[in-house]
Scaffold this motif. Structure first.
Motif, PDB file in Angstrom:
ATOM      1  N   ALA A  32       0.855  -1.184   0.000  1.00 14.71           N
ATOM      2  CA  ALA A  32       0.000   0.000   0.000  1.00 14.71           C
ATOM      3  C   ALA A  32       0.895   1.239   0.000  1.00 14.71           C
ATOM      4  CB  ALA A  32      -0.918  -0.014   1.225  1.00 14.71           C
ATOM      5  N   ASP A  33       0.310   2.385   0.258  1.00 10.06           N
ATOM      6  CA  ASP A  33       1.063   3.632   0.358  1.00 10.06           C
ATOM      7  C   ASP A  33       1.964   3.568   1.596  1.00 10.06           C
ATOM      8  OD1 ASP A  33       2.044   6.191   0.584  1.00 10.06           O
ATOM      9  OD2 ASP A  33       0.075   7.180   0.562  1.00 10.06           O
ATOM     10  N   PRO A  34       3.280   3.645   1.419  1.00  9.87           N
ATOM     11  CA  PRO A  34       4.199   3.495   2.558  1.00  9.87           C
ATOM     12  C   PRO A  34       4.476   4.790   3.316  1.00  9.87           C
ATOM     13  CG  PRO A  34       5.468   3.667   0.552  1.00  9.87           C
ATOM     14  CD  PRO A  34       4.007   3.741   0.132  1.00  9.87           C
ATOM     15  N   THR A  35       3.791   5.867   2.969  1.00 10.28           N
ATOM     16  CA  THR A  35       4.102   7.174   3.560  1.00 10.28           C
ATOM     17  C   THR A  35       3.952   7.170   5.077  1.00 10.28           C
ATOM     18  OG1 THR A  35       3.368   8.274   1.531  1.00 10.28           O
ATOM     19  CG2 THR A  35       3.578   9.630   3.519  1.00 10.28           C
ATOM     20  N   ASP A  36       2.822   6.683   5.560  1.00  8.13           N
ATOM     21  CA  ASP A  36       2.557   6.664   6.999  1.00  8.13           C
ATOM     22  C   ASP A  36       2.822   5.255   7.524  1.00  8.13           C
ATOM     23  OD1 ASP A  36       1.748   7.110   9.560  1.00  8.13           O
ATOM     24  OD2 ASP A  36      -0.391   7.302   9.111  1.00  8.13           O
ATOM     25  N   ASP A  37       4.079   4.985   7.821  1.00  3.23           N
ATOM     26  CA  ASP A  37       4.464   3.621   8.188  1.00  3.23           C
ATOM     27  C   ASP A  37       5.642   3.652   9.160  1.00  3.23           C
ATOM     28  OD1 ASP A  37       5.025   0.925   8.362  1.00  3.23           O
ATOM     29  OD2 ASP A  37       5.968   0.797   6.388  1.00  3.23           O
ATOM     30  N   PRO A  38       5.384   3.805  10.450  1.00  2.00           N
ATOM     31  CA  PRO A  38       6.474   3.904  11.421  1.00  2.00           C
ATOM     32  C   PRO A  38       7.252   2.609  11.597  1.00  2.00           C
ATOM     33  CG  PRO A  38       4.370   3.750  12.547  1.00  2.00           C
ATOM     34  CD  PRO A  38       4.052   3.918  11.090  1.00  2.00           C
ATOM     35  N   TYR A  39       6.723   1.495  11.107  1.00  3.08           N
ATOM     36  CA  TYR A  39       7.382   0.197  11.305  1.00  3.08           C
ATOM     37  C   TYR A  39       8.211  -0.241  10.093  1.00  3.08           C
ATOM     38  CZ  TYR A  39       3.908   0.078  15.029  1.00  3.08           C
ATOM     39  OH  TYR A  39       3.128   0.396  16.120  1.00  3.08           O
ATOM     40  N   GLY A  40       8.101   0.455   8.995  1.00  2.00           N
ATOM     41  CA  GLY A  40       8.872   0.087   7.809  1.00  2.00           C
ATOM     42  C   GLY A  40       8.460  -1.240   7.205  1.00  2.00           C
ATOM     43  N   ILE A  41       7.153  -1.545   7.239  1.00  2.00           N
ATOM     44  CA  ILE A  41       6.685  -2.846   6.744  1.00  2.00           C
ATOM     45  C   ILE A  41       5.763  -2.728   5.540  1.00  2.00           C
ATOM     46  CG2 ILE A  41       6.905  -3.939   9.009  1.00  2.00           C
ATOM     47  CD1 ILE A  41       3.846  -3.656   9.294  1.00  2.00           C
ATOM     48  N   THR A  42       5.613  -1.512   5.003  1.00  2.00           N
ATOM     49  CA  THR A  42       4.721  -1.311   3.867  1.00  2.00           C
ATOM     50  C   THR A  42       5.528  -1.046   2.608  1.00  2.00           C
ATOM     51  OG1 THR A  42       3.098  -0.330   5.365  1.00  2.00           O
ATOM     52  CG2 THR A  42       2.742   0.003   3.011  1.00  2.00           C
ATOM     53  N   VAL A  43       5.158  -1.726   1.541  1.00  2.00           N
ATOM     54  CA  VAL A  43       5.820  -1.586   0.250  1.00  2.00           C
ATOM     55  C   VAL A  43       4.771  -1.168  -0.773  1.00  2.00           C
ATOM     56  CG1 VAL A  43       7.000  -2.832  -1.601  1.00  2.00           C
ATOM     57  CG2 VAL A  43       7.597  -3.290   0.774  1.00  2.00           C
ATOM     58  N   ALA A  44       5.085  -0.149  -1.573  1.00  2.00           N
ATOM     59  CA  ALA A  44       4.166   0.289  -2.614  1.00  2.00           C
ATOM     60  C   ALA A  44       4.078  -0.769  -3.713  1.00  2.00           C
ATOM     61  CB  ALA A  44       4.630   1.620  -3.201  1.00  2.00           C
ATOM     62  N   ARG A  45       2.956  -0.763  -4.398  1.00  2.00           N
ATOM     63  CA  ARG A  45       2.748  -1.746  -5.463  1.00  2.00           C
ATOM     64  C   ARG A  45       3.832  -1.670  -6.535  1.00  2.00           C
ATOM     65  NH1 ARG A  45      -2.947  -3.096  -8.547  1.00  2.00           N
ATOM     66  NH2 ARG A  45      -2.077  -4.119 -10.395  1.00  2.00           N
ATOM     67  N   ASP A  46       4.210  -0.456  -6.945  1.00  2.00           N
ATOM     68  CA  ASP A  46       5.235  -0.346  -7.982  1.00  2.00           C
ATOM     69  C   ASP A  46       6.603  -0.785  -7.475  1.00  2.00           C
ATOM     70  OD1 ASP A  46       5.670   1.824  -6.307  1.00  2.00           O
ATOM     71  OD2 ASP A  46       5.849   3.299  -7.923  1.00  2.00           O
ATOM     72  N   ARG A  47       6.863  -0.637  -6.161  1.00  2.00           N
ATOM     73  CA  ARG A  47       8.137  -1.110  -5.619  1.00  2.00           C
ATOM     74  C   ARG A  47       8.161  -2.636  -5.563  1.00  2.00           C
ATOM     75  NH1 ARG A  47      11.717   1.957  -3.206  1.00  2.00           N
ATOM     76  NH2 ARG A  47      10.986   3.268  -4.928  1.00  2.00           N
ATOM     77  N   LEU A  48       7.025  -3.263  -5.213  1.00  2.00           N
ATOM     78  CA  LEU A  48       6.939  -4.720  -5.270  1.00  2.00           C
ATOM     79  C   LEU A  48       7.194  -5.201  -6.688  1.00  2.00           C
ATOM     80  CD1 LEU A  48       6.224  -7.505  -4.040  1.00  2.00           C
ATOM     81  CD2 LEU A  48       3.821  -6.994  -4.563  1.00  2.00           C
ATOM     82  N   ASP A  49       6.632  -4.498  -7.666  1.00  3.65           N
ATOM     83  CA  ASP A  49       6.855  -4.854  -9.071  1.00  3.65           C
ATOM     84  C   ASP A  49       8.346  -4.798  -9.411  1.00  3.65           C
ATOM     85  OD1 ASP A  49       5.785  -5.198 -11.935  1.00  3.65           O
ATOM     86  OD2 ASP A  49       6.998  -3.370 -12.086  1.00  3.65           O
ATOM     87  N   LEU A  50       9.023  -3.749  -8.979  1.00  2.00           N
ATOM     88  CA  LEU A  50      10.465  -3.609  -9.229  1.00  2.00           C
ATOM     89  C   LEU A  50      11.234  -4.749  -8.573  1.00  2.00           C
ATOM     90  CD1 LEU A  50      12.587  -0.386  -8.972  1.00  2.00           C
ATOM     91  CD2 LEU A  50      13.264  -2.399  -7.686  1.00  2.00           C
ATOM     92  N   GLN A  51      10.880  -5.081  -7.356  1.00  4.01           N
ATOM     93  CA  GLN A  51      11.597  -6.128  -6.620  1.00  4.01           C
ATOM     94  C   GLN A  51      11.412  -7.499  -7.255  1.00  4.01           C
ATOM     95  OE1 GLN A  51       9.799  -5.276  -2.864  1.00  4.01           O
ATOM     96  NE2 GLN A  51      11.272  -3.683  -2.327  1.00  4.01           N
ATOM     97  N   LEU A  52      10.198  -7.806  -7.695  1.00  5.00           N
ATOM     98  CA  LEU A  52       9.970  -9.097  -8.351  1.00  5.00           C
ATOM     99  C   LEU A  52      10.630  -9.124  -9.732  1.00  5.00           C
ATOM    100  CD1 LEU A  52       6.277  -9.963  -7.402  1.00  5.00           C
ATOM    101  CD2 LEU A  52       8.410 -10.552  -6.227  1.00  5.00           C
ATOM    102  N   ARG A  53      10.652  -7.981 -10.404  1.00  2.36           N
ATOM    103  CA  ARG A  53      11.346  -7.916 -11.693  1.00  2.36           C
ATOM    104  C   ARG A  53      12.833  -8.185 -11.497  1.00  2.36           C
ATOM    105  NH1 ARG A  53      11.200  -2.553 -13.264  1.00  2.36           N
ATOM    106  NH2 ARG A  53       8.951  -2.746 -12.958  1.00  2.36           N
TER     107      ARG A  53
END
Length: 250
Positions: A32-53
């Motif tokens: 989801a949107d990682p902007t409000d994430d104090p735990y560092g556990i949220t990844v944006a959809r496009d970043r997941l796409d980059l990582q799997l690529r």
């Protein structure tokens, strides 16, 4: 020696005598949107796409942990990477699953059957995020996702008494079996915390593996699988470093 101490020693013996050349398992949470994430556990959809690529360009494919371990047991896991999503966030269906499909990957989704359709109430500082419901779980199963247990309610099991520990392991497995038609193979320790007693309870509940984060050296093997945390900050260079650290056993 007390009964509890004997159980803990038995569990420790069982887990430590199961040697396992460590397969590489990546740990995600919310997509989801990682902007409000104090735990560092949220990844944006496009970043997941980059990582799997990044994985696919190196000839690697992401799979569920059950698939990974079966391939590993037969010596066929060289090109496989385990993908796990903790907590069972509802965004797995609309955000993660399409990206996984696009790259020909599958994953393990660790869900909390005691909080199905609820929110992440255990996170005091983060935003409330919806958790997956029954229909979402069925959709994930139909797409080839491995559904596994994260306990009932995201409780630190190392602090649970024996009765609560039994409920969190046995009951969560039974509820997921009723929902999906298949008893889950895997378990994920909430907060990644595990000791010999907890690992023994997971084994006794019928699971064949369990994931932690950085398990203590006294608890090893298939009931204390270490994983690599993946965050929004992980691009090509960081992923390469994390892969190298895994290969070096760090």
């Amino acid at each position: 020696m007390s009964a509890d101490t004997a159980t803990a020693h038995s569990a420790a013996d069982t887990t430590t005598r199961e040697p396992l050349t460590r397969p590489w398992i990546l740990m995600y949470h919310s997509v989801a949107d990682p902007t409000d994430d104090p735990y560092g556990i949220t990844v944006a959809r496009d970043r997941l796409d980059l990582q799997l690529r990044w994985l696919r360009r190196r000839g690697l494919i992401g799979v569920g942990v059950g698939t990974l371990l079966r391939a590993h047991a037969h010596g066929n896991a060289a090109k496989l990477v385990g993908l796990t999503f903790d907590d069972g966030y509802a965004d797995f269906i609309d955000a993660a699953l399409p990206v996984l499909r696009h790259h020909g990957c599958t994953a393990t989704l660790f869900v909390l059957p005691g909080r199905i359709g609820g929110t992440n109430e255990w996170d005091p500082d983060g935003p409330r995020r919806p958790l997956i419901g029954e229909d979402g779980i069925r959709t994930a199963v139909a797409a080839g996702t491995e559904i596994a247990s994260h306990g009932l309610a995201h409780t630190d099991l190392t602090r649970a008494d024996d009765e609560e520990l039994r409920r969190e392991t046995w009951l969560s497995r039974r509820w997921l079996a009723e929902l999906t038609g298949r008893a889950p193979e895997g378990f994920c320790y909430p907060y990644g915390t595990v000791d010999a007693r907890v690992a023994g309870a997971v084994r006794d509940a019928g699971y064949t593996y369990a994931c932690a984060i950085r398990p203590p050296t006294a608890v090893a093997g298939t009931y204390a699988l270490a994983r690599t945390h993946i965050s929004q900050a992980d691009r090509a260079v960081r992923l390469g470093v994390k892969r190298l650290r895994h290969r070096l056993g760090r």
